[in-house]
Design an enzyme around this catalytic site. Sequence first.
Site, PDB file in Angstrom:
ATOM      1  N   SER A  98       2.143   2.065  -3.382  1.00 23.45           N
ATOM      2  CA  SER A  98       1.161   2.637  -4.302  1.00 23.45           C
ATOM      3  C   SER A  98       0.821   4.079  -3.933  1.00 23.45           C
ATOM      4  O   SER A  98       0.235   4.807  -4.723  1.00 23.45           O
ATOM      5  CB  SER A  98      -0.097   1.781  -4.342  1.00 23.45           C
ATOM      6  OG  SER A  98      -0.725   1.807  -3.098  1.00 23.45           O
ATOM      7  N   LYS A 123       0.836  -1.211   0.000  1.00 21.60           N
ATOM      8  CA  LYS A 123       0.000   0.000   0.000  1.00 21.60           C
ATOM      9  C   LYS A 123       0.859   1.244   0.000  1.00 21.60           C
ATOM     10  O   LYS A 123       0.557   2.255  -0.617  1.00 21.60           O
ATOM     11  CB  LYS A 123      -0.886   0.027   1.245  1.00 21.60           C
ATOM     12  CG  LYS A 123      -2.145  -0.777   1.131  1.00 21.60           C
ATOM     13  CD  LYS A 123      -3.134  -0.287   2.171  1.00 21.60           C
ATOM     14  CE  LYS A 123      -4.442  -1.041   2.072  1.00 21.60           C
ATOM     15  NZ  LYS A 123      -5.424  -0.557   3.038  1.00 21.60           N
ATOM     16  N   GLU A 167      15.208  -3.174   7.988  1.00 22.99           N
ATOM     17  CA  GLU A 167      13.929  -2.491   8.198  1.00 22.99           C
ATOM     18  C   GLU A 167      12.866  -3.534   8.555  1.00 22.99           C
ATOM     19  O   GLU A 167      11.951  -3.272   9.328  1.00 22.99           O
ATOM     20  CB  GLU A 167      13.528  -1.733   6.929  1.00 22.99           C
ATOM     21  CG  GLU A 167      12.270  -0.877   7.081  1.00 22.99           C
ATOM     22  CD  GLU A 167      11.885  -0.163   5.791  1.00 22.99           C
ATOM     23  OE1 GLU A 167      12.442  -0.511   4.731  1.00 22.99           O
ATOM     24  OE2 GLU A 167      11.034   0.741   5.847  1.00 22.99           O
ATOM     25  N   HIS A 172      18.053   2.305   8.287  1.00 24.15           N
ATOM     26  CA  HIS A 172      17.088   1.628   9.168  1.00 24.15           C
ATOM     27  C   HIS A 172      17.737   0.827  10.313  1.00 24.15           C
ATOM     28  O   HIS A 172      17.782   1.307  11.430  1.00 24.15           O
ATOM     29  CB  HIS A 172      16.095   0.753   8.399  1.00 24.15           C
ATOM     30  CG  HIS A 172      15.152   1.549   7.572  1.00 24.15           C
ATOM     31  ND1 HIS A 172      14.344   2.516   8.118  1.00 24.15           N
ATOM     32  CD2 HIS A 172      14.894   1.548   6.239  1.00 24.15           C
ATOM     33  CE1 HIS A 172      13.629   3.062   7.152  1.00 24.15           C
ATOM     34  NE2 HIS A 172      13.938   2.507   6.010  1.00 24.15           N
ATOM     35  N   GLN A 222       5.484  11.364   2.210  1.00 20.79           N
ATOM     36  CA  GLN A 222       4.583  10.383   2.787  1.00 20.79           C
ATOM     37  C   GLN A 222       4.439  10.502   4.298  1.00 20.79           C
ATOM     38  O   GLN A 222       3.447  10.055   4.864  1.00 20.79           O
ATOM     39  CB  GLN A 222       5.080   8.984   2.456  1.00 20.79           C
ATOM     40  CG  GLN A 222       5.260   8.797   0.960  1.00 20.79           C
ATOM     41  CD  GLN A 222       4.881   7.405   0.517  1.00 20.79           C
ATOM     42  OE1 GLN A 222       4.350   6.637   1.284  1.00 20.79           O
ATOM     43  NE2 GLN A 222       5.130   7.082  -0.726  1.00 20.79           N
TER      44      GLN A 222
END
Lengths: 605, 605
Positions: free
Chosen positions: A232, A229, A430, A449, A508
């Site tokens: 996208s 998700k 990660e 990470h 994001q």
Amino acid sequence: MIREKYARLAYHRFPRTTAQYLGHRQAGAALPEEGLPEFHPPPLPEEDPYCLDNAPPNLGYLVRMQEGILFVYDDQKRLEQQEPHSLPYPDLETYTVDMSHILALITDGPTKTYCHRRLNFLESKFSLHEMLNEMSEFKELKSNPHRDFYNVRKVDTHIHAAACMNQKHLLRFIKHTYQTEPDRTVAEKQGQKVTLRQVFDSLHMDPYDLTVDSLDVHAGRQTFHRFDKFNSKYNPVGASELRDLYLKTENYLGGEYFARMVKEVARELEESKYQYSEPRLSIYGHSPQEWSSLAHWFIQHKVYSPNMRWIIQVPRIYDIFRSKKLLPNFGKMLENIFLPLFEATINPQDHRKLHLFLKYVTGFDSVDDESKHSDHMFSDKSPSPDIWTSEQNPPYSYYLYYMYANIMVLNNLRRERGLSTFLFRPHCGEAGSITHLVSAFLTADNISHGLLLKKSPVLQYLYYLAQIPIAMSPLSNNSLFLEYSKNPLREFLHKGLHVSLSTDDPMQFHYTKEALMEEYAIAAQVWKLSTCDLCEIARNSVLQSGLSHQEKQKFLGQDYYKEGPEGNDIRKTNVAQIRMAFRHETLCNELSFLSDAMKSEDLNI
Amino acid sequence: MIREKYARLAYHRFPRTTAQYLGHRQAGAALPEEGLPEFHPPPLPEEDPYCLDNAPPNLGYLVRMQEGILFVYDDQKRLEQQEPHSLPYPDLETYTVDMSHILALITDGPTKTYCHRRLNFLESKFSLHEMLNEMSEFKELKSNPHRDFYNVRKVDTHIHAAACMNQKHLLRFIKHTYQTEPDRTVAEKQGQKVTLRQVFDSLHMDPYDLTVDSLDVHAGRQTFHRFDKFNSKYNPVGASELRDLYLKTENYLGGEYFARMVKEVARELEESKYQYSEPRLSIYGHSPQEWSSLAHWFIQHKVYSPNMRWIIQVPRIYDIFRSKKLLPNFGKMLENIFLPLFEATINPQDHRKLHLFLKYVTGFDSVDDESKHSDHMFSDKSPSPDIWTSEQNPPYSYYLYYMYANIMVLNNLRRERGLSTFLFRPHCGEAGSITHLVSAFLTADNISHGLLLKKSPVLQYLYYLAQIPIAMSPLSNNSLFLEYSKNPLREFLHKGLHVSLSTDDPMQFHYTKEALMEEYAIAAQVWKLSTCDLCEIARNSVLQSGLSHQEKQKFLGQDYYKEGPEGNDIRKTNVAQIRMAFRHETLCNELSFLSDAMKSEDLNI
């Protein structure tokens, strides 16, 4: 010792202190900068950053790929005789032996207990240091003139160029283009030219009404443990057309929109003066033209900024290209990625643009969803890349080995010519298997990470002893893999691991205009970090980065490459000497335990 | 019902829905705005915000204080006959009866169980709502054109003017003044004029070297549970000279530096367009001249901004003034605070500046360390303010009652003249005794902090039923009284309490340039708030604020004063109607339980 070998071969960094205790190096290196990777200093203000002159001449070497690794030959004859140019070449067998050695180590019971205890001790020791010396540290900082957290240099050590602007910025940019040039042709579909207006008409959308909600590029509760998700979300309004138009370097406009936005971000960094960033640009490896096209994009749109240094990210998506029949085998992907670099290194004259662009590239990243499981177990029995024709994706460690191997050869070749070298800085730890962190322990200069170090005391302790830089992004983790309060950053910092703070994807994850400051502010607030903590993280970020020796001297002090307090110039870093001394003494203490144990073991035998 | 009475008397707000279930009001009020407090709309762009004309005439009333409360008389004769002007006057006895009624209620076992259960139910119900409707809410927001979290109006409902700039801003301003006017006379000491250079010389300090560390105005780990240390952080470099020079309205420069900084903050708000703030300015009550001097400062330096509305904070520090012999008794302090306001209300002609300034003042705050314990228990036997001559500070509830009582009389007098009224918005429930929240339940329109509602289910439920707005500042709490992760904001929001987000003191708590956005961003990240959550908080902040009816209509929608979905205009607020309906139905459900129980009780009797 194993890591030191791999680091040396690839011109990666290895801490002098640790090397000293391993007995592998003399106390003082002959030259102060010896052992440092070499990056081009930024052009002087009067120099043209896009100047294509002065490219070194063609050496006429030939390059051939063999079993996934590029070999350099001085001429046709040597090629025929299979006598490669005298460079160190990697050896898969040694690598797999080293890997299994470390794998055995991290599961060994007594070693686990030992490391677990040492890490606990490190954490408690820092708490004690904090209780005793917090006020003295702050006093040192208060009497340090002119320098505070706001004007120490900070590098955003892990950020993807395609998400380096925040969601509001992207929205504003989209609206702006629509207002100013709705009738510009921006794409071609089935031979038909398409204007910007038509793009939005076909999406049944008026950009005036567009909001960050309808843009929908921000991660949220829905993305937790859903990397799919998350991926996208890179499509504004869920439309891949808009991603192609606004966030790609290759499209009908030659990536103009993307370049303009990146430059706006760069201008903000330049204005802030103290912030730098290392954005990732993609090379996919599906075509040999990608590099020249990327270099062309960079120069045509004048994307250079003194506050940015570039990293090339290679997504681990061979399986997708293979299933689309874009690639015959994995070796071809590696060739597409690395051959152009060898060619530009051997013959810069005929690859002037790429040669220039590479001056501003300082490393490679390896990216994708680490939580995807792989059935294949990498060993010296694994099919070599030229015969890896299956549609299955090679495992993480396979990718890392072949990336590292080619970077290593390339770096040695470039060093020979006096050109800059590259650092391998993969995403690692990660999610997914703990073995990723073993691969990176050998092959990476530093990682992004590193969350899963939490789960392996041995690896965590090794990363500590080797002071491997870790670019952490707790806000990104919070949306994807780990709640903020459970993030190990604070714990790693306390123990003395070499951590920095980075944003990953401002588009994001962040809300404010200053994503990196948001990252520092939230860490400071939630974990109650002191100014000294924050400045230590900022100093780490500069050390970890691909900024040049000259810049690091300017930002951290003349002797930044020395370890311990003598390498720290408080007037530039605002890190208390008390803190530096504590860190150095603590590391020396841990190392001397080990070296004493090694000596007594020698005696016993 | 008790709160409704107090609210009505003071022109405070009380939710219509709750009133309706109490059966005290008709379903539809005669006028839509009836029952709303009245604030002056901001001057039109073509109007001069500093115009001193058109002050209403002198009514010639007389004002006298009796037992701590100001009474208004139409003329000398009425005064002699002790016949005050026909306004509602408070009655201490009723107040103490009401107080003890609520105090009994919050400790009553069955009531506690009931409220605790209802609150648990509210929280679970919201979780369920979230699971079922989260995506529908987001879908509503995605299809809402042009409006998103960035362009909904947000009001910083609780911020102190003296700390409204962040630490970096203050630092830059100090450096700037030193660079541009080092030889300006900025103070007078023992008859000697002192230049800015001399101020810094006497502190042995070169402003060029000053840093946020040496400025030392930021709260940190050292301030946790140390309100005293926190207070002293208001002194830059620990020097009260600099506080006087830069952060006060009264000094040799007539508060010019402070005004300039506040105006810079205001310009940033105006540029951001969607952010408003309600800064607190101090009136101490040690002298009757404070008001005219404050009004003069405001007008002389043209401090008005359309994005700011002012609140007057009264520090609860009578004990300090009394021990310095600045005041004979507590009554005098109240007189100094309120008498000038009565005079300016009765005779604006002769108090033009104050009359003008009051147009931009919308409320009163009561501030100080709530954790300080008081020995005195407020009752109708307590000495009245005019005979409160001891050096002991009166308790919190005593302060609140006398503040409320005078504001109530003043509001009624002003309403009679068609002038704006004031809201009482004290700090409450940040620390200290739970009884503070009982006092505020009666006397306050809304409160700041409210943390301790966590500890009393009955009060929390009452605050929910009466929808009392609470301005919460989790970052401030994190540095002073409660760790971020333990802050009840998320829980309160989920249950449906009327919470907003505010910064309290950007200078002390925040890192970025946009303190309010930092506050929202951190809450969003740490608690994973959805866009709908954030926009609901933003909407609450506008409702809670002292923005005028006209502004609220513009920012929230024509019918904002209606409750439930019909009061919400999603095109302006970006709050999903699904959410609004859920909140309204839930509140009605809780209220109907109670009113049904009341009815059946009536029948049983």
